[in-house]
Design a protein around this motif. Sequence first.
Motif, PDB file in Angstrom:
ATOM      1  N   THR A 139       0.770  -1.592  -0.315  1.00  0.00           N
ATOM      2  CA  THR A 139      -0.322   0.060   0.086  1.00  0.00           C
ATOM      3  C   THR A 139       1.083   1.252   0.061  1.00  0.00           C
ATOM      4  O   THR A 139      -0.150   2.367   0.321  1.00  0.00           O
ATOM      5  CB  THR A 139      -0.536   0.374   1.163  1.00  0.00           C
ATOM      6  OG1 THR A 139      -0.216  -0.113   2.805  1.00  0.00           O
ATOM      7  CG2 THR A 139      -1.665  -1.031   1.048  1.00  0.00           C
ATOM      8  N   GLY A 140       2.083   1.352   0.127  1.00  0.00           N
ATOM      9  CA  GLY A 140       2.824   2.307  -0.530  1.00  0.00           C
ATOM     10  C   GLY A 140       3.983   2.210   0.540  1.00  0.00           C
ATOM     11  O   GLY A 140       4.656   0.609   0.810  1.00  0.00           O
ATOM     12  N   VAL A 141       5.337   3.473   0.788  1.00  0.00           N
ATOM     13  CA  VAL A 141       6.236   2.895   1.327  1.00  0.00           C
ATOM     14  C   VAL A 141       6.281   4.268   3.125  1.00  0.00           C
ATOM     15  O   VAL A 141       5.779   4.859   2.916  1.00  0.00           O
ATOM     16  CB  VAL A 141       7.641   4.112   0.078  1.00  0.00           C
ATOM     17  CG1 VAL A 141       8.408   3.938   1.423  1.00  0.00           C
ATOM     18  CG2 VAL A 141       7.690   3.229  -0.938  1.00  0.00           C
ATOM     19  N   SER A 142       7.175   3.263   3.760  1.00  0.00           N
ATOM     20  CA  SER A 142       7.594   3.537   5.034  1.00  0.00           C
ATOM     21  C   SER A 142       8.477   2.941   5.418  1.00  0.00           C
ATOM     22  O   SER A 142       9.203   2.756   4.985  1.00  0.00           O
ATOM     23  CB  SER A 142       6.389   2.540   5.894  1.00  0.00           C
ATOM     24  OG  SER A 142       5.666   3.551   7.449  1.00  0.00           O
ATOM     25  N   SER A 143       8.640   3.833   6.965  1.00  0.00           N
ATOM     26  CA  SER A 143      10.182   3.461   8.028  1.00  0.00           C
ATOM     27  C   SER A 143       9.647   2.927   9.081  1.00  0.00           C
ATOM     28  O   SER A 143       8.930   3.458   9.601  1.00  0.00           O
ATOM     29  CB  SER A 143      10.488   4.912   7.609  1.00  0.00           C
ATOM     30  OG  SER A 143      12.270   4.573   8.675  1.00  0.00           O
ATOM     31  N   PHE A 144      10.854   2.339   9.858  1.00  0.00           N
ATOM     32  CA  PHE A 144      11.078   1.911  11.098  1.00  0.00           C
ATOM     33  C   PHE A 144      11.477   2.931  11.850  1.00  0.00           C
ATOM     34  O   PHE A 144      11.822   2.562  13.164  1.00  0.00           O
ATOM     35  CB  PHE A 144      11.863   0.942  11.065  1.00  0.00           C
ATOM     36  CG  PHE A 144      11.448  -0.574  10.876  1.00  0.00           C
ATOM     37  CD1 PHE A 144       9.789  -1.102  11.061  1.00  0.00           C
ATOM     38  CD2 PHE A 144      11.019  -1.638   9.748  1.00  0.00           C
ATOM     39  CE1 PHE A 144       9.372  -2.383  10.756  1.00  0.00           C
ATOM     40  CE2 PHE A 144      10.218  -2.974   9.285  1.00  0.00           C
ATOM     41  CZ  PHE A 144       9.300  -3.113   9.906  1.00  0.00           C
ATOM     42  N   ALA A 153      15.306   1.768   8.663  1.00  0.00           N
ATOM     43  CA  ALA A 153      14.861   0.858   7.577  1.00  0.00           C
ATOM     44  C   ALA A 153      13.324   1.109   6.956  1.00  0.00           C
ATOM     45  O   ALA A 153      12.896   1.648   7.205  1.00  0.00           O
ATOM     46  CB  ALA A 153      14.578  -0.543   8.186  1.00  0.00           C
ATOM     47  N   ILE A 154      13.842   1.489   5.073  1.00  0.00           N
ATOM     48  CA  ILE A 154      12.451   1.494   4.582  1.00  0.00           C
ATOM     49  C   ILE A 154      11.519   0.095   3.373  1.00  0.00           C
ATOM     50  O   ILE A 154      12.051  -0.757   3.451  1.00  0.00           O
ATOM     51  CB  ILE A 154      12.671   2.759   3.813  1.00  0.00           C
ATOM     52  CG1 ILE A 154      13.508   4.152   4.761  1.00  0.00           C
ATOM     53  CG2 ILE A 154      11.882   3.121   2.679  1.00  0.00           C
ATOM     54  CD1 ILE A 154      14.408   4.853   3.618  1.00  0.00           C
ATOM     55  N   TYR A 155      10.460   0.520   3.640  1.00  0.00           N
ATOM     56  CA  TYR A 155       9.702  -0.691   3.164  1.00  0.00           C
ATOM     57  C   TYR A 155       8.769  -0.203   2.525  1.00  0.00           C
ATOM     58  O   TYR A 155       8.165   0.481   2.620  1.00  0.00           O
ATOM     59  CB  TYR A 155       9.530  -1.761   4.255  1.00  0.00           C
ATOM     60  CG  TYR A 155       8.826  -1.314   5.292  1.00  0.00           C
ATOM     61  CD1 TYR A 155       9.610  -0.744   7.302  1.00  0.00           C
ATOM     62  CD2 TYR A 155       7.472  -1.772   5.721  1.00  0.00           C
ATOM     63  CE1 TYR A 155       8.683  -0.513   7.827  1.00  0.00           C
ATOM     64  CE2 TYR A 155       6.668  -1.055   6.109  1.00  0.00           C
ATOM     65  CZ  TYR A 155       7.526  -0.085   8.024  1.00  0.00           C
ATOM     66  OH  TYR A 155       6.394   0.397   8.762  1.00  0.00           O
ATOM     67  N   PHE A 156       8.560  -1.532   1.789  1.00  0.00           N
ATOM     68  CA  PHE A 156       7.495  -1.632   1.048  1.00  0.00           C
ATOM     69  C   PHE A 156       6.589  -1.574   2.266  1.00  0.00           C
ATOM     70  O   PHE A 156       6.373  -3.323   2.521  1.00  0.00           O
ATOM     71  CB  PHE A 156       6.873  -2.440  -0.219  1.00  0.00           C
ATOM     72  CG  PHE A 156       7.757  -2.084  -1.173  1.00  0.00           C
ATOM     73  CD1 PHE A 156       7.653  -0.972  -1.629  1.00  0.00           C
ATOM     74  CD2 PHE A 156       7.744  -2.751  -2.301  1.00  0.00           C
ATOM     75  CE1 PHE A 156       8.645  -0.269  -2.849  1.00  0.00           C
ATOM     76  CE2 PHE A 156       8.628  -2.847  -3.267  1.00  0.00           C
ATOM     77  CZ  PHE A 156       8.892  -0.777  -3.408  1.00  0.00           C
ATOM     78  N   ILE A 194      16.140   9.799   1.404  1.00  0.00           N
ATOM     79  CA  ILE A 194      15.678   8.376   0.864  1.00  0.00           C
ATOM     80  C   ILE A 194      15.053   8.694   0.997  1.00  0.00           C
ATOM     81  O   ILE A 194      13.589   8.337   0.263  1.00  0.00           O
ATOM     82  CB  ILE A 194      16.811   7.361   0.360  1.00  0.00           C
ATOM     83  CG1 ILE A 194      18.157   7.668   0.563  1.00  0.00           C
ATOM     84  CG2 ILE A 194      16.312   6.216   0.033  1.00  0.00           C
ATOM     85  CD1 ILE A 194      18.953   6.792   0.598  1.00  0.00           C
ATOM     86  N   TYR A 195      13.930   8.390   2.267  1.00  0.00           N
ATOM     87  CA  TYR A 195      12.319   8.523   2.749  1.00  0.00           C
ATOM     88  C   TYR A 195      11.761   9.307   2.051  1.00  0.00           C
ATOM     89  O   TYR A 195      10.625   9.031   1.434  1.00  0.00           O
ATOM     90  CB  TYR A 195      12.165   7.967   4.191  1.00  0.00           C
ATOM     91  CG  TYR A 195      10.872   7.664   4.625  1.00  0.00           C
ATOM     92  CD1 TYR A 195      10.064   6.610   3.926  1.00  0.00           C
ATOM     93  CD2 TYR A 195      10.525   8.666   5.549  1.00  0.00           C
ATOM     94  CE1 TYR A 195       9.398   6.889   4.568  1.00  0.00           C
ATOM     95  CE2 TYR A 195       9.793   8.083   6.438  1.00  0.00           C
ATOM     96  CZ  TYR A 195       8.301   7.208   5.163  1.00  0.00           C
ATOM     97  OH  TYR A 195       6.829   7.156   6.345  1.00  0.00           O
ATOM     98  N   ALA A 196      11.851  10.394   1.797  1.00  0.00           N
ATOM     99  CA  ALA A 196      11.192  11.890   1.218  1.00  0.00           C
ATOM    100  C   ALA A 196      11.353  11.578  -0.199  1.00  0.00           C
ATOM    101  O   ALA A 196       9.757  10.882  -0.294  1.00  0.00           O
ATOM    102  CB  ALA A 196      12.344  12.925   1.706  1.00  0.00           C
TER     103      ALA A 196
END
Lengths: 172, 172
Positions: free
Chosen positions: B70-75, B81-84, B130-132
């Motif tokens: 459903t999108g990109v998120s981060s821990f 760590a960034i993830y789908f 990168i997250y942005a």
Amino acid sequence: MKYGVVAFPSKKLQDLANSYRKRYDPHYSLITPHMTLKGVFEASDTEIEVLSNSIRNVVQRHKPFTLHATGVSSFAPTTNAIYFKVDKTEALINLHEDLHKESLGLKAEHTFVPHITIAQKMSSGEHDDIYAQLKMAGLNHDETIDRLHLLYQLEDGYWTVYETFRLTGAEN
Amino acid sequence: MKYGVVAFPSKKLQDLANSYRKRYDPHYSLITPHMTLKGVFEASDTEIEVLSNSIRNVVQRHKPFTLHATGVSSFAPTTNAIYFKVDKTEALINLHEDLHKESLGLKAEHTFVPHITIAQKMSSGEHDDIYAQLKMAGLNHDETIDRLHLLYQLEDGYWTVYETFRLTGAEN
């Protein structure tokens, strides 16, 4: 999509192969050490479902086999690839033949030489140096292989396992 | 030996994940893109045969599930760590729970957050940049997962598939 059928040897033999591959094989990171039973073939998403069932039927008829790695050899001058030589037993020949029967769509391109690649894509000079070194190391290792894996390749070259087939049959 | 249980998404989603991983994830070459269902655990050669059977029994009871990215998120700030992000459906929660029952030996270490990692091991500055970027790309993708894989890790960090389990049951 590109597919292939391989046997992954035990962690012990894989670790040994990787100790060479990390230096001498540019495919080191694309796939873990393996013995190919059915070389790269193309199939669509729908074809692969049928093929996968046929492969399962073939594999399930055969029994687990002994992988006997007997030393280091090379495909040079055909190609500068060095490998762990695997004994070409009747069980392996039969399994390989069955995986290339008509219903599985494709003839084997090369004569079957059971092997685990440990070095490739070198210049002839590099090949000769490395081959001389590796041959001295020697190898005599037995283990039982009780499963094969169907893999597909990603765009960047990495291989993912699609399915595992157990050798659960009675045929040699 | 170290083991884990994962789902490999389709080639399409794996290719997309790898387009980020090759730049932002140092584990890029150790394993193809995956969603972890049972995090890393230790088992001996004899233990794994029993565990593998128990895992097969669990997986076979469940039916194929929809993986909805459903999108990109981060821990972050826990870890950079960034993830789908994958929809935490009841089917996924049940499957994850069943894979951590007593007979399977190990409790889940973290709260279950279904995800496919695409970037990790960055400095906080890199992470934020990168997250942005990645968040802007967006993602809305559905697919069916009909199998899980049991993997083991080689000494150099690479993961090999040991077995595939099909989700052939009726349970959600």
